[in-house]
Scaffold this motif. Sequence first.
Motif, PDB file in Angstrom:
ATOM      1  N   THR A 153       0.835  -1.201   0.000  1.00 47.93           N
ATOM      2  CA  THR A 153       0.000   0.000   0.000  1.00 47.93           C
ATOM      3  C   THR A 153       0.869   1.251   0.000  1.00 47.93           C
ATOM      4  O   THR A 153       0.576   2.241  -0.685  1.00 47.93           O
ATOM      5  CB  THR A 153      -0.933  -0.012   1.221  1.00 47.93           C
ATOM      6  N   HIS A 154       1.954   1.212   0.759  1.00 44.14           N
ATOM      7  CA  HIS A 154       2.899   2.331   0.796  1.00 44.14           C
ATOM      8  C   HIS A 154       3.498   2.575  -0.593  1.00 44.14           C
ATOM      9  O   HIS A 154       3.541   3.719  -1.075  1.00 44.14           O
ATOM     10  CB  HIS A 154       4.000   2.021   1.807  1.00 44.14           C
ATOM     11  N   VAL A 155       3.944   1.508  -1.245  1.00 45.15           N
ATOM     12  CA  VAL A 155       4.535   1.630  -2.584  1.00 45.15           C
ATOM     13  C   VAL A 155       3.503   2.140  -3.585  1.00 45.15           C
ATOM     14  O   VAL A 155       3.796   2.996  -4.427  1.00 45.15           O
ATOM     15  CB  VAL A 155       5.119   0.276  -3.033  1.00 45.15           C
ATOM     16  N   ALA A 156       2.275   1.619  -3.487  1.00 48.60           N
ATOM     17  CA  ALA A 156       1.211   2.067  -4.388  1.00 48.60           C
ATOM     18  C   ALA A 156       0.916   3.549  -4.193  1.00 48.60           C
ATOM     19  O   ALA A 156       0.629   4.274  -5.150  1.00 48.60           O
ATOM     20  CB  ALA A 156      -0.051   1.237  -4.158  1.00 48.60           C
ATOM     21  N   GLY A 157       0.982   4.014  -2.940  1.00 47.50           N
ATOM     22  CA  GLY A 157       0.751   5.424  -2.662  1.00 47.50           C
ATOM     23  C   GLY A 157       1.821   6.312  -3.277  1.00 47.50           C
ATOM     24  O   GLY A 157       1.524   7.364  -3.849  1.00 47.50           O
ATOM     25  N   ILE A 158       3.073   5.910  -3.158  1.00 45.11           N
ATOM     26  CA  ILE A 158       4.158   6.661  -3.798  1.00 45.11           C
ATOM     27  C   ILE A 158       3.926   6.726  -5.303  1.00 45.11           C
ATOM     28  O   ILE A 158       4.130   7.758  -5.943  1.00 45.11           O
ATOM     29  CB  ILE A 158       5.516   5.999  -3.503  1.00 45.11           C
ATOM     30  N   THR A 159       3.477   5.621  -5.852  1.00 41.42           N
ATOM     31  CA  THR A 159       3.322   5.510  -7.302  1.00 41.42           C
ATOM     32  C   THR A 159       2.161   6.338  -7.831  1.00 41.42           C
ATOM     33  O   THR A 159       2.315   7.085  -8.807  1.00 41.42           O
ATOM     34  CB  THR A 159       3.114   4.035  -7.686  1.00 41.42           C
ATOM     35  N   ALA A 160       0.990   6.219  -7.194  1.00 46.98           N
ATOM     36  CA  ALA A 160      -0.200   6.794  -7.839  1.00 46.98           C
ATOM     37  C   ALA A 160      -1.285   7.237  -6.867  1.00 46.98           C
ATOM     38  O   ALA A 160      -2.462   7.226  -7.221  1.00 46.98           O
ATOM     39  CB  ALA A 160      -0.777   5.780  -8.822  1.00 46.98           C
ATOM     40  N   ALA A 161      -0.931   7.634  -5.654  1.00 52.00           N
ATOM     41  CA  ALA A 161      -1.956   8.101  -4.714  1.00 52.00           C
ATOM     42  C   ALA A 161      -2.720   9.282  -5.295  1.00 52.00           C
ATOM     43  O   ALA A 161      -2.133  10.189  -5.889  1.00 52.00           O
ATOM     44  CB  ALA A 161      -1.315   8.497  -3.386  1.00 52.00           C
ATOM     45  N   LEU A 162      -4.031   9.285  -5.107  1.00 49.63           N
ATOM     46  CA  LEU A 162      -4.870  10.352  -5.652  1.00 49.63           C
ATOM     47  C   LEU A 162      -4.737  11.663  -4.882  1.00 49.63           C
ATOM     48  O   LEU A 162      -5.005  12.736  -5.421  1.00 49.63           O
ATOM     49  CB  LEU A 162      -6.337   9.908  -5.635  1.00 49.63           C
ATOM     50  N   GLY A 163      -4.357  11.579  -3.616  1.00 47.47           N
ATOM     51  CA  GLY A 163      -4.296  12.772  -2.779  1.00 47.47           C
ATOM     52  C   GLY A 163      -5.621  13.131  -2.142  1.00 47.47           C
ATOM     53  O   GLY A 163      -5.757  14.186  -1.514  1.00 47.47           O
TER      54      GLY A 163
END
Length: 211
Positions: A153-163
């Motif tokens: 989830t952390h890696v996915a957030g770095i990659t493409a988190a919507l904010g």
Amino acid sequence: MTNAMLNLGAGVVQFKNLALVAGVATPAQVSAIAALPGVQSVYLNRQLQYYGQGAGLYALMLHESVPTIRADAVQAMGITGKGMGIAILDSGIDGLYNPDLVYPTHTVQNIKVIFNLSDVVTFKGPAPKPLKQGLDIFAENLPNSETSVGHGTHVAGITAALGTASADYYKGVAPGAQLVGIGTGDVLFIFFALAGFDYILEHRQDYNIKS
């Protein structure tokens, strides 16, 4: 190769897109498999380790790292990764409780590896099960494939988190991209990583996976 391994009494899992075969075998069977014609190498299913540092660029927060690599300038030009698919091969993605990675609109596919070897390994017998492929050992369409550690989830957030949860303060590098979460478990071994790559190769066109 598969039949030869089965004849030796080993259990087998095939890969559809990789020229590899995974096996469950005794030491004697491993030695016999290594001697089979066409076998180039045999590897132990080792546990993989994650490496990182706690200083420098590795210590930056998401709101700092995005401008550091000038991703914010690229986003301002309208380039956000829209239309692209990004596969996250890790511990999974929480698309259920994390509004920045919400499933199924942003995390468009979310899968988890099946750990019960009796469900995925084929042994020779009077009525053998159909041979499983590496890409078949996952449960699909899960809102949350992240069951404990949070690394994926952390890696996915770095990659493409919507904010969404931070009024765009914590926005990922490519927030317009769609995510495919591939949860290989809380402890990652070589076999499950290879099965994840097998799944990615099989579905790369379905989700336009580019990275």
